[in-house]
Enzyme design. Sequence first.
Site, PDB file in Angstrom:
ATOM      1  N   ASP A  80       8.628 -37.682  -1.789  1.00  0.00           N
ATOM      2  CA  ASP A  80       8.375 -38.462  -3.007  1.00  0.00           C
ATOM      3  C   ASP A  80       6.997 -38.172  -3.562  1.00  0.00           C
ATOM      4  OD1 ASP A  80       7.205 -39.909  -0.769  1.00  0.00           O
ATOM      5  OD2 ASP A  80       6.835 -41.554  -2.164  1.00  0.00           O
ATOM      6  N   ASP A 140       1.373 -33.166  -3.532  1.00  0.00           N
ATOM      7  CA  ASP A 140       1.362 -34.301  -2.604  1.00  0.00           C
ATOM      8  C   ASP A 140       2.746 -34.942  -2.641  1.00  0.00           C
ATOM      9  OD1 ASP A 140       0.804 -36.485  -1.024  1.00  0.00           O
ATOM     10  OD2 ASP A 140      -0.438 -37.481  -2.519  1.00  0.00           O
ATOM     11  N   GLU A 173       6.896 -42.302   0.991  1.00  0.00           N
ATOM     12  CA  GLU A 173       5.593 -42.414   1.645  1.00  0.00           C
ATOM     13  C   GLU A 173       4.563 -43.036   0.723  1.00  0.00           C
ATOM     14  OE1 GLU A 173       1.501 -41.177   2.791  1.00  0.00           O
ATOM     15  OE2 GLU A 173       2.601 -40.732   0.957  1.00  0.00           O
ATOM     16  N   ASP A 196       0.021 -33.525   5.146  1.00  0.00           N
ATOM     17  CA  ASP A 196      -0.084 -34.338   3.933  1.00  0.00           C
ATOM     18  C   ASP A 196      -1.536 -34.550   3.529  1.00  0.00           C
ATOM     19  OD1 ASP A 196       0.706 -35.987   1.826  1.00  0.00           O
ATOM     20  OD2 ASP A 196       0.890 -37.778   3.076  1.00  0.00           O
TER      21      ASP A 196
END
Length: 406
Positions: A80, A140, A173, A196
């Site tokens: 996401d 991201d 997330e 991440d």
Amino acid sequence: MEAYERLIRYIGFDTASDEESDTTPSTACQFELARALEQEMRDMGLQDVFSDDHAYVYGKLPATPGYEDKTAIGFIAHIDTVTTGQRGPSPYQLIPDYNGGAIALGESGTSLTPEMFPDLKELVGETIITTRGTMVLGADDKAGVAEILTMCEHLLADGRPHGPVSVCFTPDEEIGHGASLLDLARFGAVLGYTVDGSAVHEIECETFNAAAAKWEITGVSVHPGSAKGVMINAAHVAAEIDSLVPGDQRPADTEGYEGFFHLTDMSGDVSHARMQYIIRDHDSVLFERRKQLMREIEAQINAKYGAGTAALTLRDQYRNMREVIEHHPETVEAAEAAIRAVGLEPVSNPIRGGTDGAQLSFRGLPCPNLGTGGYSFHGPFEHISVQQMDKAVGVLEHIVAWFAAR
């Protein structure tokens, strides 16, 4: 396929999550990328590939013969992107051989400059992927997804020995739910890494302790002409509550290990008002003191205006994963060795935020966070280097090799 090519493919999927949703995933569009990844993983030759009803995608790279007893490690990234006012595929531009100057972001009238974003000074000569100034890029954390799968592809193609490797791609997330429904038994790893982060040489194994504070303020609304001694203006009470929160402990005034109170939302009128804060601190003792201050403010307001005027709800969100990682030093040792193997010097910085790894660490999967080569996430200035993505893939490969040789 190179990691950056995968990233460009993935940012063509709209996967913005929605904090107001009560479903997982919070947006149905996340299923589209989840299904695409499931098929890609099957075509690549990963085993036990599975996509569940909540858009979690699992896969495994079984150990090469003779390495079955090596530590089973896993890699995790989220599909996401942060919620913004813009929806749809992310427009991007490719800047080859970056010359060190300002980069115009499409026709938006905004630019990336090294004065505002010092990391650009380290990327001269590299190929940079940027937004076109209208929405987030989505690196991201689609860059993490791309790097993990590129690492898997390289291991399959090269035939180099390795122990058991698991991968999982998670939804939501960005709204704090990415690790909540990850099936650790299906995942099958003993320890893991979220991919991440930002700079490739960074290892993040310390997060904030985090809580959310929700205030409901009930006022007494009467005609203002006869309000003396009767009216309780809920909007004014909300402002008073905020005035009791230390004004020098806000995000704009803090850095490093300094914690904060952050008023994220405020609305209301005379009869009713709402406020929401997030509370953050790396130190667990100071974190508890911050929550206690909120409770004391609630008691003070109700003593002044009457019981029930202010109702505070505190909810813990995640804890500092350092408490777990310090008992599993091999996770950091492997990452440090891998970063040095690609020609960089590792650094460890506290995360002024959280990762899925924080929740997973306390669920029994020690899980530091690794960099992707991307910068300035959560806004139209987001950018990432193709060459840094390649180095991130190299870090993952060297981590696998470190555990295979251990």
